[in-house]
Scaffold this motif. Structure first.
Motif: not given
Length: 285
Positions: A164-170, A172-179, A189-196, A214-220
């Motif tokens: 099962l996948a939630i995919n924003t790659v194709f 477009g970006h989803l508003d995080p507040e709707l997730l 966490l992804g944002s923190t890891l990018l900083e590190l 991190v603009k486009n991402w997928s969750s599988v």
């Protein structure tokens, strides 16, 4: 693709069969591997059976008991020294392994456990409810997609899993507040890891984020039903991730392995830990 294929099995026998027909028959059920299990199969279809030479080659690769690096993120918000220590640990793990586990990452263990529970509930629900999400076209405009083997018609052998996948790659970006909250946790966490990781590369903290990594991402969410002949197939074939990086949650059953110095290493399950996999895109940076 040839309509007829010849396959050599472990007993040395060869047989011809219409592989494409079998692939289409499996795909048309829209119930995935779970549908085969529910039907009571005791012998897995040939599309899932790996060639004997491939299995023999895998057996030549040694499996060793070595710990994959585990990095504690507790100190990243304390002192500059503790944060720099974490950056150096990530640099080492990314360069030498391409994999590491993170603990104390800020996502509660009960939230992670709920993810696993919800994935199981989705895949074990009534087939008719799942079918409405079943899509074969990986470039679909659908944000939520359920399938079995996204590369079913192009891979040499199908693997024993549904996804099962939630995919924003194709789409477009989803508003995080709707997730759901867990998706927002993972994005943070992804944002923190990018900083590190920016720090590990000797760059300013916001460098990788400014590339919109991190603009486009997928969750599988993979599901691996019980297999009657596990020695003949795999849940996931050896691969690299065509991503910037992957955050992976492994359940208590384990099974994840990484190739390190030409040896397979088991990634030990640590309750509450998340596995970070350096993807192809980050490696080319």
């Amino acid at each position: 693709m040839s309509a007829n294929s010849e396959t050599t099995f472990l007993d040395g026998a060869q047989t011809k069969y219409d592989r494409e027909k079998e692939l289409k028959a499996f795909d048309s059920t829209k119930t995935g591997v779970k549908g085969l299990v529910d039907a009571g199969v005791t012998t897995i279809p040939k599309i899932f059976i790996r060639p004997s030479e491939e299995i023999s080659e895998d057996m030549k690769t040694q499996t060793v008991n070595r710990p994959v690096p585990v990095i504690d993120l507790t100190g990243i918000n304390h002192t500059n020294d503790s944060r720099q220590k974490t950056v150096e640990e990530i640099k080492y793990a990314a360069e030498k392994w391409g994999f590491f586990q993170v603990i104390n990452h800020g996502i509660p263990t009960n939230v992670l456990e709920k993810i696993i529970e919800m994935v199981k509930k989705f895949h074990e629900q009534d087939d008719e409810l799942k079918r409405q999400y079943y899509v074969r076209d990986k470039h679909t405009s659908n944000t939520v997609v359920y399938d079995s083997n996204f590369d079913l018609y192009t891979s040499k052998t199908a693997t024993w899993r549904d996804s099962l996948a939630i995919n924003t790659v194709f789409t477009g970006h989803l508003d995080p507040e709707l997730l759901p909250p867990i998706c927002r946790h993972m994005i943070q966490l992804g944002s923190t890891l990018l900083e590190l990781m920016s720090g590990a590369l000797g760059l300013k903290p916001d460098y990788l984020k400014e590339l919109e990594c991190v603009k486009n991402w997928s969750s599988v969410y993979h599901y691996y039903p019980s297999c009657p002949q596990p020695e003949l197939t795999l849940g996931t074939s050896p691969h690299t991730d065509a991503t910037f990086f992957t955050i992976l949650l492994q359940d208590h059953i384990g099974g994840l392995q990484v190739l390190h110095e030409n040896q397979w290493v088991d990634v030990t399950h640590i309750p509450g830990a998340l596995v970070i996999n350096i993807g192809d895109l980050l490696q080319v940076c």
